[in-house]
Design an enzyme around this catalytic site. Structure first.
Site, short mmCIF file in Angstrom:
data_model
loop_
_atom_site.label_atom_id
_atom_site.label_comp_id
_atom_site.label_asym_id
_atom_site.label_seq_id
_atom_site.Cartn_x
_atom_site.Cartn_y
_atom_site.Cartn_z
N GLY A 35 40.07 36.00 52.24
CA GLY A 35 39.62 36.18 50.85
C GLY A 35 39.16 34.89 50.21
N ALA A 36 38.12 34.28 50.80
CA ALA A 36 37.70 32.96 50.31
C ALA A 36 36.28 32.96 49.73
CB ALA A 36 37.82 31.92 51.42
N SER A 37 35.74 34.13 49.42
CA SER A 37 34.38 34.16 48.86
C SER A 37 34.36 33.61 47.44
CB SER A 37 33.84 35.59 48.88
OG SER A 37 34.72 36.45 48.17
N ASP B 201 38.06 43.19 56.88
CA ASP B 201 38.96 43.83 55.92
C ASP B 201 40.41 43.52 56.29
OD1 ASP B 201 40.45 45.45 54.30
OD2 ASP B 201 39.36 47.31 54.77
N ASN C 40 45.54 34.94 51.72
CA ASN C 40 45.24 34.82 50.28
C ASN C 40 44.58 36.07 49.70
OD1 ASN C 40 44.36 33.23 47.73
ND2 ASN C 40 42.43 33.96 48.60
N SER D 81 52.83 35.68 43.76
CA SER D 81 52.50 35.53 42.34
C SER D 81 53.78 35.44 41.54
CB SER D 81 51.71 36.75 41.87
OG SER D 81 51.66 36.81 40.47
N TYR E 283 51.17 45.82 42.00
CA TYR E 283 50.90 44.41 42.33
C TYR E 283 52.21 43.63 42.49
CZ TYR E 283 48.64 39.79 41.72
OH TYR E 283 48.20 38.51 41.89
N LYS F 13 53.58 41.68 45.80
CA LYS F 13 53.81 40.23 45.79
C LYS F 13 55.28 39.89 46.05
CE LYS F 13 49.54 39.01 45.16
NZ LYS F 13 48.82 38.37 46.26
N ILE G 219 46.14 31.74 36.67
CA ILE G 219 45.08 30.85 37.17
C ILE G 219 43.72 31.44 36.77
CG2 ILE G 219 44.16 29.70 39.24
CD1 ILE G 219 47.20 29.15 38.75
N1 LIG Z 1 44.23 34.37 39.57
C1 LIG Z 1 45.52 34.38 39.32
O1 LIG Z 1 45.96 34.13 38.17
C2 LIG Z 1 46.51 34.62 40.42
C3 LIG Z 1 47.87 34.46 40.11
C4 LIG Z 1 48.81 34.69 41.11
C5 LIG Z 1 48.41 35.08 42.37
N2 LIG Z 1 47.08 35.25 42.64
C6 LIG Z 1 46.73 35.67 43.99
O2 LIG Z 1 45.85 34.72 44.58
C7 LIG Z 1 44.97 35.37 45.50
C8 LIG Z 1 43.53 35.05 45.12
O3 LIG Z 1 43.31 35.49 43.79
P1 LIG Z 1 41.97 35.15 42.97
O4 LIG Z 1 42.35 35.10 41.55
O5 LIG Z 1 41.28 34.01 43.60
O6 LIG Z 1 41.15 36.51 43.20
P2 LIG Z 1 39.58 36.81 43.29
O7 LIG Z 1 38.81 35.75 42.59
O8 LIG Z 1 39.43 38.22 42.83
O9 LIG Z 1 39.28 36.72 44.86
C9 LIG Z 1 39.88 37.63 45.74
C10 LIG Z 1 39.39 37.37 47.14
O10 LIG Z 1 39.99 38.33 48.02
C11 LIG Z 1 38.99 38.93 48.82
N3 LIG Z 1 39.37 40.29 49.23
C12 LIG Z 1 39.69 41.34 48.45
N4 LIG Z 1 40.00 42.39 49.21
C13 LIG Z 1 39.88 41.99 50.50
C14 LIG Z 1 40.08 42.62 51.76
N5 LIG Z 1 40.47 43.91 51.85
N6 LIG Z 1 39.86 41.91 52.88
C15 LIG Z 1 39.48 40.62 52.81
N7 LIG Z 1 39.28 39.97 51.66
C16 LIG Z 1 39.47 40.65 50.52
C17 LIG Z 1 37.74 38.92 47.95
O11 LIG Z 1 36.59 39.03 48.78
P3 LIG Z 1 35.29 39.93 48.36
O12 LIG Z 1 34.88 39.46 47.01
O13 LIG Z 1 34.31 39.62 49.43
O14 LIG Z 1 35.76 41.34 48.38
C18 LIG Z 1 37.87 37.55 47.29
O15 LIG Z 1 37.38 36.56 48.16
C19 LIG Z 1 45.30 36.86 45.42
O16 LIG Z 1 46.21 37.19 46.44
C20 LIG Z 1 45.98 36.99 44.07
O17 LIG Z 1 46.83 38.10 44.00
C21 LIG Z 1 46.12 35.03 41.69
#
Ligand SMILES: NC(=O)c1ccc[n+]([C@@H]2O[C@H](COP(=O)([O-])OP(=O)(O)OC[C@H]3O[C@@H](n4cnc5c(N)ncnc54)[C@H](OP(=O)(O)O)[C@@H]3O)[C@@H](O)[C@H]2O)c1
Length: 248
Positions: free
Chosen positions: A13-15, A64, A91, A143, A156, A160, A189
């Site tokens: 999930g690094a896009s 996926d 991630n 999280s 969620y 987590k 974040i």
């Molecule tokens: N942002 C926050 O405040 C926060 C806080 C605590 C924890 N987190 C955790 O940190 C991680 C990253 O969060 P983020 O905020 O960076 O989210 P984000 O910007 O929505 O990015 C999510 C990433 O996951 C990928 N993804 C989703 N479904 C997938 C699947 N089935 N297979 C492979 N890749 C998949 C997406 O790829 P596509 O776009 O290509 O689908 C995207 O690259 C998550 O686990 C989230 O729960 C985030």
């Protein structure tokens, strides 16, 4: 000195968001980087090119994480391409929020499958390679919500919290093979995931944070670099919270 020189890392999930920042920081620190995405094909391709500018080996895989067979294939392809797997960062994650009264079975299952089952899929698929190598660092993204719960996010939070139990168990099982497993538990974040939230909710979150601001994805990435590197070689089975003091 670069902290990850010569290490081969796979980040799911690094896009965009936190995963993208981790991929870039890993490249900056000398790691070769494989990463995944699912729907954001153009962003994935652009990131592969951006990473190559650091003079490391980089490759994006459309895969996926919630699918076991695809995860097994991904690990095989990664090891064939890179030669070893030194750091695995689980991630990938999604949200499908709603109060329990209104949450559908599909909303629950989707979030569990992408956030929690994926961690089993990738870790299990990587296990044999890591055990043969007798080394490796697994970093799983939980999280603050998995630690303390959150109204409207029962699915969620369950996913987590599950990651924490899973990681601690893996750390106990694989420690004797010099394989470490740790959890990062970020607070609030700024990414696309939190960008969809009501500004009022965002203000409430920020007010509850002792440092009085949201975190940056790069700050989470710095922690991932530390846990992936040999700087943390005596740390395993831990949950490291990165939240501006929110959960203190
Ligand atoms: N942002 C926050 O405040 C926060 C806080 C605590 C924890 N987190 C955790 O940190 C991680 C990253 O969060 P983020 O905020 O960076 O989210 P984000 O910007 O929505 O990015 C999510 C990433 O996951 C990928 N993804 C989703 N479904 C997938 C699947 N089935 N297979 C492979 N890749 C998949 C997406 O790829 P596509 O776009 O290509 O689908 C995207 O690259 C998550 O686990 C989230 O729960 C985030």
């Amino acid at each position: 000195m670069k902290l990850l020189e010569g290490k081969n890392a796979l980040i799911t999930g690094a896009s965009k968001g936190i995963g993208k920042s981790i991929a870039i920081k890993f490249a900056e620190q000398g790691a070769n980087v494989g990463f995944t995405y699912l729907s954001s094909v153009e962003k994935g391709e652009a990131l592969e090119n951006e990473l190559k500018e650091y003079g490391i080996k980089a490759k994006g895989f459309r895969s996926d994480a919630s699918n076991y067979a695809a995860s097994e294939q991904l690990i095989n392809d990664f090891v064939k391409e890179f030669g070893s797997l030194d750091v695995l960062i689980n991630n990938a994650g999604i949200t499908k929020d709603g109060l329990l009264m209104r949450m559908s079975e599909e909303q629950y299952d989707d979030v569990i499958n992408v956030n929690l089952k994926s961690v089993f899929n990738l870790t299990k698929a990587a296990c044999r390679t890591l055990m043969k190598q007798k080394s490796g660092s697994i970093v799983n993204m939980s999280s603050v919500v998995g630690v303390r719960g959150n109204a409207g996010q029962a699915n969620y939070a369950a996913s987590k919290a599950g990651i924490i139990g899973f990681t601690k168990s893996v750390a106990l099982e694989l420690g004797s093979r010099n394989i470490r497993a740790n959890v990062i538990a970020p607070g609030f974040i700024e990414t696309e995931m939190t960008g969809i939230l009501d500004p009022k909710v965002v203000e409430e979150w920020k007010n509850a944070i002792p440092l009085k601001r949201a975190g940056k994805s790069e700050e989470v990435a710095d922690l991932a670099v530390f846990l992936g590197s040999d700087m943390s070689q005596y740390i395993t089975g831990q949950v490291v919270e990165i939240n501006g003091g929110m959960n203190t």
